[in-house]
Enzyme design. Structure first.
Site, PDB file in Angstrom:
ATOM      1  N   GLY A  46      37.303  32.066  31.808  1.00 32.36           N
ATOM      2  CA  GLY A  46      37.765  32.025  30.423  1.00 32.36           C
ATOM      3  C   GLY A  46      39.272  32.128  30.396  1.00 32.36           C
ATOM      4  O   GLY A  46      39.902  32.540  31.380  1.00 32.36           O
ATOM      5  N   GLN A  51      47.238  34.399  26.409  1.00 34.66           N
ATOM      6  CA  GLN A  51      47.614  34.664  27.811  1.00 34.66           C
ATOM      7  C   GLN A  51      48.656  33.678  28.335  1.00 34.66           C
ATOM      8  O   GLN A  51      49.325  33.953  29.335  1.00 34.66           O
ATOM      9  CB  GLN A  51      46.363  34.603  28.696  1.00 34.66           C
ATOM     10  N   CYS A  91      40.640  40.347  34.786  1.00 34.69           N
ATOM     11  CA  CYS A  91      41.418  39.592  33.800  1.00 34.69           C
ATOM     12  C   CYS A  91      42.556  38.872  34.524  1.00 34.69           C
ATOM     13  O   CYS A  91      43.236  39.474  35.369  1.00 34.69           O
ATOM     14  CB  CYS A  91      41.996  40.536  32.736  1.00 34.69           C
ATOM     15  N   LEU A  92      42.774  37.621  34.182  1.00 38.09           N
ATOM     16  CA  LEU A  92      43.841  36.866  34.849  1.00 38.09           C
ATOM     17  C   LEU A  92      45.223  37.437  34.507  1.00 38.09           C
ATOM     18  O   LEU A  92      46.198  37.154  35.191  1.00 38.09           O
ATOM     19  CB  LEU A  92      43.744  35.397  34.440  1.00 38.09           C
ATOM     20  N   HIS A 133      35.539  38.967  25.581  1.00 42.23           N
ATOM     21  CA  HIS A 133      36.787  39.234  26.308  1.00 42.23           C
ATOM     22  C   HIS A 133      37.914  38.334  25.790  1.00 42.23           C
ATOM     23  O   HIS A 133      39.030  38.795  25.555  1.00 42.23           O
ATOM     24  CB  HIS A 133      36.542  38.986  27.811  1.00 42.23           C
ATOM     25  N   GLU A 134      37.597  37.041  25.588  1.00 40.38           N
ATOM     26  CA  GLU A 134      38.629  36.098  25.143  1.00 40.38           C
ATOM     27  C   GLU A 134      39.014  36.324  23.683  1.00 40.38           C
ATOM     28  O   GLU A 134      40.198  36.234  23.325  1.00 40.38           O
ATOM     29  CB  GLU A 134      38.165  34.649  25.348  1.00 40.38           C
ATOM     30  N   HIS A 137      41.438  38.980  23.418  1.00 40.83           N
ATOM     31  CA  HIS A 137      42.812  38.543  23.697  1.00 40.83           C
ATOM     32  C   HIS A 137      43.488  38.017  22.434  1.00 40.83           C
ATOM     33  O   HIS A 137      44.669  38.269  22.205  1.00 40.83           O
ATOM     34  CB  HIS A 137      42.829  37.450  24.777  1.00 40.83           C
TER      35      HIS A 137
HETATM   36  O1  K2U Z   1      40.627  36.277  30.054  1.00 42.62           O
HETATM   37  C1  K2U Z   1      40.702  36.216  31.268  1.00 42.62           C
HETATM   38  O2  K2U Z   1      41.583  36.811  31.905  1.00 42.62           O
HETATM   39  C2  K2U Z   1      39.662  35.451  32.008  1.00 42.62           C
HETATM   40  C3  K2U Z   1      38.662  36.349  32.644  1.00 42.62           C
HETATM   41  C4  K2U Z   1      37.471  36.332  31.725  1.00 42.62           C
HETATM   42  C5  K2U Z   1      36.338  37.268  32.053  1.00 42.62           C
HETATM   43  C6  K2U Z   1      36.562  38.493  32.612  1.00 42.62           C
HETATM   44  C7  K2U Z   1      35.482  39.335  32.882  1.00 42.62           C
HETATM   45  C8  K2U Z   1      34.195  38.966  32.578  1.00 42.62           C
HETATM   46  C9  K2U Z   1      33.997  37.740  31.996  1.00 42.62           C
HETATM   47  C10 K2U Z   1      35.071  36.906  31.734  1.00 42.62           C
HETATM   48  C11 K2U Z   1      38.612  35.826  34.055  1.00 42.62           C
HETATM   49  O3  K2U Z   1      37.734  34.815  34.173  1.00 42.62           O
HETATM   50  S1  K2U Z   1      38.599  37.036  35.271  1.00 42.62           S
HETATM   51  C12 K2U Z   1      37.975  36.318  36.650  1.00 42.62           C
HETATM   52  C13 K2U Z   1      36.469  36.288  36.672  1.00 42.62           C
HETATM   53  C14 K2U Z   1      35.854  35.259  37.303  1.00 42.62           C
HETATM   54  C15 K2U Z   1      34.468  35.223  37.360  1.00 42.62           C
HETATM   55  C16 K2U Z   1      33.693  36.217  36.778  1.00 42.62           C
HETATM   56  C17 K2U Z   1      34.314  37.241  36.133  1.00 42.62           C
HETATM   57  C18 K2U Z   1      35.723  37.301  36.081  1.00 42.62           C
HETATM   58 ZN    ZN Z   2      41.573  38.496  30.210  1.00 46.16          ZN
END
Ligand code: K2U
Ligand code: ZN
Length: 167
Positions: A46, A51, A91-92, A133-134, A137
């Protein structure tokens, strides 16, 4: 298409509340395309416009195993949420930090697609977590804010130390 730089916590721009998108034009479609490319490259499941320092209500998600089920949501709103689940989140914008967060197990989200048509998505499990989560943000909330004050302090100190080392 371009890869977009991702803001890193605790950058104050991550706390800005995103504005509604009133006109879904080529600029928004280009942003969504670049966000999706950035998300897949990271890799993530996501990404919110916040971000990448664009404060508009746009998110992209793809929680599929096959990485080929991209959803682009403009002006997403949670219409219904119920149940509870605990998921290990990352989280990225907060690299190297993972912790358990409690969220709704099931959500129904209304949004506009890139053609401006109103859609709804009924999600459970990881997709439901990702959508929450998104959308967090877009409200200027990062997942670490769901953690204890002590954990947040430790995370800030860890990231500040990392920033000093890489500076
Ligand atoms: O918003 C973001 O930083 C993207 C996250 C979203 C996310 C975090 C935790 C659980 C679900 C979604 C990134 O995708 S973090 C990397 C990641 C990759 C695979 C699974 C979970 C998290
Ligand atoms: Zn995030």
């Amino acid at each position: 298409m371009s890869l977009l730089p991702i803001l890193r916590f605790p950058d104050p721009r991550l706390r800005k509340v995103a504005a509604r998108v009133d006109k879904i034009d080529d600029g928004i479609r280009r942003l969504a395309r670049d966000m999706a490319e950035t998300m897949y490259e990271a890799p993530g499941i996501g990404l919110a416009a916040t971000q990448v320092d664009v404060h508009a209500r746009v998110i992209v998600v793809d929680a599929s195993e096959t990485r080929d089920q991209l959803l682009t949501l403009i002006n997403p709103e949670i219409l219904q949420q119920d149940g509870l689940q605990v998921c290990e989140e990352g989280c990225l914008s907060v690299p190297g930090v993972y912790d358990k967060v409690e969220r709704a197990e099931h959500v129904v989200v209304r949004y506009q697609d890139l053609d401006g048509a109103e859609q709804t998505v009924d999600a459970t499990g990881l997709l439901a977590v990702c959508l929450q989560h998104e959308i967090d943000h877009l409200q200027g909330r990062v997942f670490v804010e769901h953690l204890s004050q002590l954990k947040q302090l430790r995370i800030r100190n860890k990231l500040a130390k990392q920033a000093r080392i890489t500076a």
